[in-house]
Design a protein around this motif. Structure first.
Motif, PDB file in Angstrom:
ATOM      1  N   PHE A  72       0.818  -1.097   0.109  1.00 42.90           N
ATOM      2  CA  PHE A  72      -0.108  -0.087  -0.151  1.00 42.90           C
ATOM      3  C   PHE A  72       0.727   1.206   0.044  1.00 42.90           C
ATOM      4  O   PHE A  72       0.475   2.250  -0.679  1.00 42.90           O
ATOM      5  CB  PHE A  72      -0.996   0.237   1.127  1.00 42.90           C
ATOM      6  N   PHE A  73       1.775   1.125   0.910  1.00 43.48           N
ATOM      7  CA  PHE A  73       2.892   2.443   0.735  1.00 43.48           C
ATOM      8  C   PHE A  73       3.357   2.518  -0.660  1.00 43.48           C
ATOM      9  O   PHE A  73       3.867   3.791  -1.063  1.00 43.48           O
ATOM     10  CB  PHE A  73       3.643   2.201   2.070  1.00 43.48           C
ATOM     11  N   ALA A  74       4.050   1.538  -1.220  1.00 41.10           N
ATOM     12  CA  ALA A  74       4.537   1.589  -2.387  1.00 41.10           C
ATOM     13  C   ALA A  74       3.546   2.265  -3.371  1.00 41.10           C
ATOM     14  O   ALA A  74       3.875   3.049  -4.161  1.00 41.10           O
ATOM     15  CB  ALA A  74       5.046  -0.021  -2.905  1.00 41.10           C
ATOM     16  N   TYR A  75       2.303   1.716  -3.559  1.00 42.43           N
ATOM     17  CA  TYR A  75       1.459   2.396  -4.301  1.00 42.43           C
ATOM     18  C   TYR A  75       1.181   3.735  -4.025  1.00 42.43           C
ATOM     19  O   TYR A  75       0.816   4.588  -5.112  1.00 42.43           O
ATOM     20  CB  TYR A  75      -0.051   1.477  -4.222  1.00 42.43           C
ATOM     21  N   PHE A  76       1.076   4.249  -2.841  1.00 44.61           N
ATOM     22  CA  PHE A  76       1.074   5.411  -2.441  1.00 44.61           C
ATOM     23  C   PHE A  76       2.015   6.456  -3.019  1.00 44.61           C
ATOM     24  O   PHE A  76       1.831   7.441  -3.628  1.00 44.61           O
ATOM     25  CB  PHE A  76       0.914   5.766  -0.884  1.00 44.61           C
ATOM     26  N   VAL A  77       3.357   5.986  -2.897  1.00 43.40           N
ATOM     27  CA  VAL A  77       4.264   6.458  -3.497  1.00 43.40           C
ATOM     28  C   VAL A  77       4.137   6.848  -4.928  1.00 43.40           C
ATOM     29  O   VAL A  77       4.353   7.931  -5.444  1.00 43.40           O
ATOM     30  CB  VAL A  77       5.643   5.936  -3.010  1.00 43.40           C
ATOM     31  N   ILE A  78       3.909   5.784  -5.722  1.00 47.75           N
ATOM     32  CA  ILE A  78       3.829   5.846  -7.171  1.00 47.75           C
ATOM     33  C   ILE A  78       2.545   6.772  -7.532  1.00 47.75           C
ATOM     34  O   ILE A  78       2.763   7.547  -8.416  1.00 47.75           O
ATOM     35  CB  ILE A  78       3.688   4.305  -7.619  1.00 47.75           C
ATOM     36  N   ALA A  79       1.536   6.685  -6.547  1.00 42.90           N
ATOM     37  CA  ALA A  79       0.340   7.523  -6.952  1.00 42.90           C
ATOM     38  C   ALA A  79       0.946   9.041  -6.898  1.00 42.90           C
ATOM     39  O   ALA A  79       0.465  10.007  -7.429  1.00 42.90           O
ATOM     40  CB  ALA A  79      -0.786   7.403  -5.796  1.00 42.90           C
ATOM     41  N   ILE A  80       1.762   9.172  -5.811  1.00 41.65           N
ATOM     42  CA  ILE A  80       2.054  10.738  -5.598  1.00 41.65           C
ATOM     43  C   ILE A  80       2.942  11.245  -6.672  1.00 41.65           C
ATOM     44  O   ILE A  80       3.290  12.211  -7.312  1.00 41.65           O
ATOM     45  CB  ILE A  80       2.727  10.872  -4.322  1.00 41.65           C
ATOM     46  N   ILE A  81       3.950  10.201  -7.123  1.00 41.80           N
ATOM     47  CA  ILE A  81       4.872  10.376  -8.473  1.00 41.80           C
ATOM     48  C   ILE A  81       4.094  10.755  -9.643  1.00 41.80           C
ATOM     49  O   ILE A  81       4.282  11.679 -10.313  1.00 41.80           O
ATOM     50  CB  ILE A  81       6.068   9.117  -8.543  1.00 41.80           C
ATOM     51  N   THR A  82       3.071  10.052  -9.948  1.00 45.98           N
ATOM     52  CA  THR A  82       2.246  10.068 -10.996  1.00 45.98           C
ATOM     53  C   THR A  82       1.168  11.209 -11.120  1.00 45.98           C
ATOM     54  O   THR A  82       1.236  11.824 -12.195  1.00 45.98           O
ATOM     55  CB  THR A  82       1.485   8.579 -11.396  1.00 45.98           C
ATOM     56  N   PHE A  83       0.703  11.522 -10.172  1.00 42.00           N
ATOM     57  CA  PHE A  83      -0.489  12.465 -10.061  1.00 42.00           C
ATOM     58  C   PHE A  83      -0.200  13.520  -8.958  1.00 42.00           C
ATOM     59  O   PHE A  83      -1.183  14.466  -8.832  1.00 42.00           O
ATOM     60  CB  PHE A  83      -1.887  11.773  -9.600  1.00 42.00           C
ATOM     61  N   GLY A  84       1.252  14.019  -8.763  1.00 42.17           N
ATOM     62  CA  GLY A  84       1.386  14.698  -7.531  1.00 42.17           C
ATOM     63  C   GLY A  84       1.026  16.226  -8.091  1.00 42.17           C
ATOM     64  O   GLY A  84       0.902  17.094  -6.991  1.00 42.17           O
ATOM     65  N   LYS A  85       1.153  16.347  -9.235  1.00 38.66           N
ATOM     66  CA  LYS A  85       0.936  17.842  -9.752  1.00 38.66           C
ATOM     67  C   LYS A  85      -0.626  17.976 -10.126  1.00 38.66           C
ATOM     68  O   LYS A  85      -0.815  19.223 -10.502  1.00 38.66           O
ATOM     69  CB  LYS A  85       1.547  18.281 -11.202  1.00 38.66           C
ATOM     70  N   LEU A  86      -1.467  16.926  -9.806  1.00 41.53           N
ATOM     71  CA  LEU A  86      -2.883  17.154 -10.197  1.00 41.53           C
ATOM     72  C   LEU A  86      -3.423  18.349  -9.527  1.00 41.53           C
ATOM     73  O   LEU A  86      -4.224  19.072  -9.958  1.00 41.53           O
ATOM     74  CB  LEU A  86      -3.796  15.972  -9.932  1.00 41.53           C
ATOM     75  N   PRO A  87      -3.314  18.526  -8.093  1.00 42.68           N
ATOM     76  CA  PRO A  87      -3.775  19.594  -7.303  1.00 42.68           C
ATOM     77  C   PRO A  87      -3.353  21.122  -7.840  1.00 42.68           C
ATOM     78  O   PRO A  87      -4.085  21.977  -7.352  1.00 42.68           O
ATOM     79  CB  PRO A  87      -3.153  19.474  -5.757  1.00 42.68           C
ATOM     80  N   GLN A  88      -2.443  21.041  -8.689  1.00 43.00           N
ATOM     81  CA  GLN A  88      -1.970  22.463  -9.272  1.00 43.00           C
ATOM     82  C   GLN A  88      -2.669  22.799 -10.613  1.00 43.00           C
ATOM     83  O   GLN A  88      -2.386  23.887 -11.171  1.00 43.00           O
ATOM     84  CB  GLN A  88      -0.451  22.381  -9.344  1.00 43.00           C
ATOM     85  N   THR A  89      -3.683  21.934 -11.094  1.00 44.46           N
ATOM     86  CA  THR A  89      -4.252  22.174 -11.980  1.00 44.46           C
ATOM     87  C   THR A  89      -5.718  23.050 -11.852  1.00 44.46           C
ATOM     88  O   THR A  89      -5.823  23.608 -10.624  1.00 44.46           O
ATOM     89  CB  THR A  89      -4.596  20.803 -12.855  1.00 44.46           C
ATOM     90  N   PHE A  90      -6.674  22.798 -12.620  1.00 45.77           N
ATOM     91  CA  PHE A  90      -7.883  23.570 -12.400  1.00 45.77           C
ATOM     92  C   PHE A  90      -9.013  22.677 -12.876  1.00 45.77           C
ATOM     93  O   PHE A  90      -9.107  21.924 -13.337  1.00 45.77           O
ATOM     94  CB  PHE A  90      -7.744  24.839 -13.069  1.00 45.77           C
ATOM     95  N   PHE A  91     -10.263  23.585 -12.379  1.00 45.92           N
ATOM     96  CA  PHE A  91     -11.662  22.984 -12.895  1.00 45.92           C
ATOM     97  C   PHE A  91     -11.850  23.232 -14.234  1.00 45.92           C
ATOM     98  O   PHE A  91     -11.320  24.248 -15.157  1.00 45.92           O
ATOM     99  CB  PHE A  91     -12.786  23.652 -12.126  1.00 45.92           C
ATOM    100  N   GLN A  92     -12.453  22.256 -15.089  1.00 50.74           N
ATOM    101  CA  GLN A  92     -13.013  22.427 -16.438  1.00 50.74           C
ATOM    102  C   GLN A  92     -14.421  22.810 -16.561  1.00 50.74           C
ATOM    103  O   GLN A  92     -15.166  22.938 -15.522  1.00 50.74           O
ATOM    104  CB  GLN A  92     -12.795  21.287 -16.961  1.00 50.74           C
ATOM    105  N   GLN A  93     -14.959  23.059 -17.607  1.00 51.82           N
ATOM    106  CA  GLN A  93     -16.135  23.484 -17.898  1.00 51.82           C
ATOM    107  C   GLN A  93     -17.430  22.662 -17.369  1.00 51.82           C
ATOM    108  O   GLN A  93     -18.327  23.027 -16.561  1.00 51.82           O
ATOM    109  CB  GLN A  93     -16.824  23.392 -19.487  1.00 51.82           C
ATOM    110  N   ASP A  94     -17.361  21.309 -17.126  1.00 49.04           N
ATOM    111  CA  ASP A  94     -18.139  20.363 -16.574  1.00 49.04           C
ATOM    112  C   ASP A  94     -18.247  20.597 -14.921  1.00 49.04           C
ATOM    113  O   ASP A  94     -19.332  20.497 -14.569  1.00 49.04           O
ATOM    114  CB  ASP A  94     -17.904  18.958 -16.816  1.00 49.04           C
ATOM    115  N   GLU A  95     -17.178  21.042 -14.238  1.00 48.57           N
ATOM    116  CA  GLU A  95     -17.071  20.978 -12.945  1.00 48.57           C
ATOM    117  C   GLU A  95     -17.885  22.311 -12.788  1.00 48.57           C
ATOM    118  O   GLU A  95     -18.779  22.346 -11.691  1.00 48.57           O
ATOM    119  CB  GLU A  95     -15.869  21.333 -12.238  1.00 48.57           C
TER     120      GLU A  95
END
Length: 212
Positions: free
Chosen positions: A14-37
């Motif tokens: 689980f910790f390994a998956y957590f690290v991989i998720a952070i590496i893969t999607f770590g910059k997602l919070p820096q993006t933005f809402f789109q039209q649908d949201e």
């Protein structure tokens, strides 16, 4: 399966998956809402101003394309908690995906009893580009990721029922209830009406779903 959950291997994965998720999607919070949201937020604000009841919001208002009351409820809860702050939505999205990847790992282990094959299956699910849009497109998360999570729990319960030598009938009913519950998040789970018979045929020891 019980032996797996009693050792540290489970937590390491689980910790390994957590690290991989952070590496893969770590910059997602820096993006933005789109039209649908923004359209979803607009509908919530309108429903608040118009005094539309929760029942009508979840089951009637604009339900001509998707009857997804649980997804609507989860979306409303998120909006009440987070407003239009993007980062919490992104974190929730990645967390859903992390849990789903871990459930894929558990499902494969339950069925095949091969730890490293299960680890590989969960890892591929976690980083596969096919699932990328369902995680990064925030408008789809409450429906798609939540339906996937509940359906995977249903499959884990059903798989354990099938492969155990002494079948616990409660697992069969739990699996059915979870499957029906998943349809309330998004109707994509409907494929399981055909998948479950195949699933039973492939993994059942006794080839009879009604065996005790």
């Amino acid at each position: 399966m019980n032996q797996l959950f009693k050792n540290r291997f489970l937590y390491i994965i689980f910790f390994a998956y957590f690290v991989i998720a952070i590496i893969t999607f770590g910059k997602l919070p820096q993006t933005f809402f789109q039209q649908d949201e923004w359209a979803i937020f607009g509908n919530i604000i309108f429903a608040d101003k118009a005094g539309i009841s929760l029942f009508d919001r979840f089951f009637v208002y604009e339900q001509y394309t998707h009857l997804v009351p649980f997804s609507n409820a989860l979306t409303l809860v998120q909006y009440r908690l987070n407003g239009i702050d993007f980062a919490p939505y992104a974190i929730t999205s990645v967390a859903f995906h992390l849990v789903n990847a871990f459930l894929v790992f558990v499902l494969v282990f339950v069925l095949l009893k091969k730890k490293w094959l299960a680890v590989l299956a969960g890892g591929i699910f976690l980083i596969n580009s096919i699932s990328h849009q369902a995680i990064t497109w925030i408008a789809t998360v409450t429906g798609t990721a939540s339906a996937t999570a509940v359906l995977l729990l249903s499959l884990v319960s059903f798989g354990k029922y099938l492969v155990d030598r002494e079948r616990n009938r409660k697992l069969l009913w739990i699996s059915l209830m979870l499957f029906l519950f998943s349809l309330g998040f998004k109707e994509t789970s409907i494929f399981a009406f055909l998948f479950y018979p195949f699933f039973w045929f492939m993994f059942s020891r006794k080839r009879s779903i009604f065996s005790a």
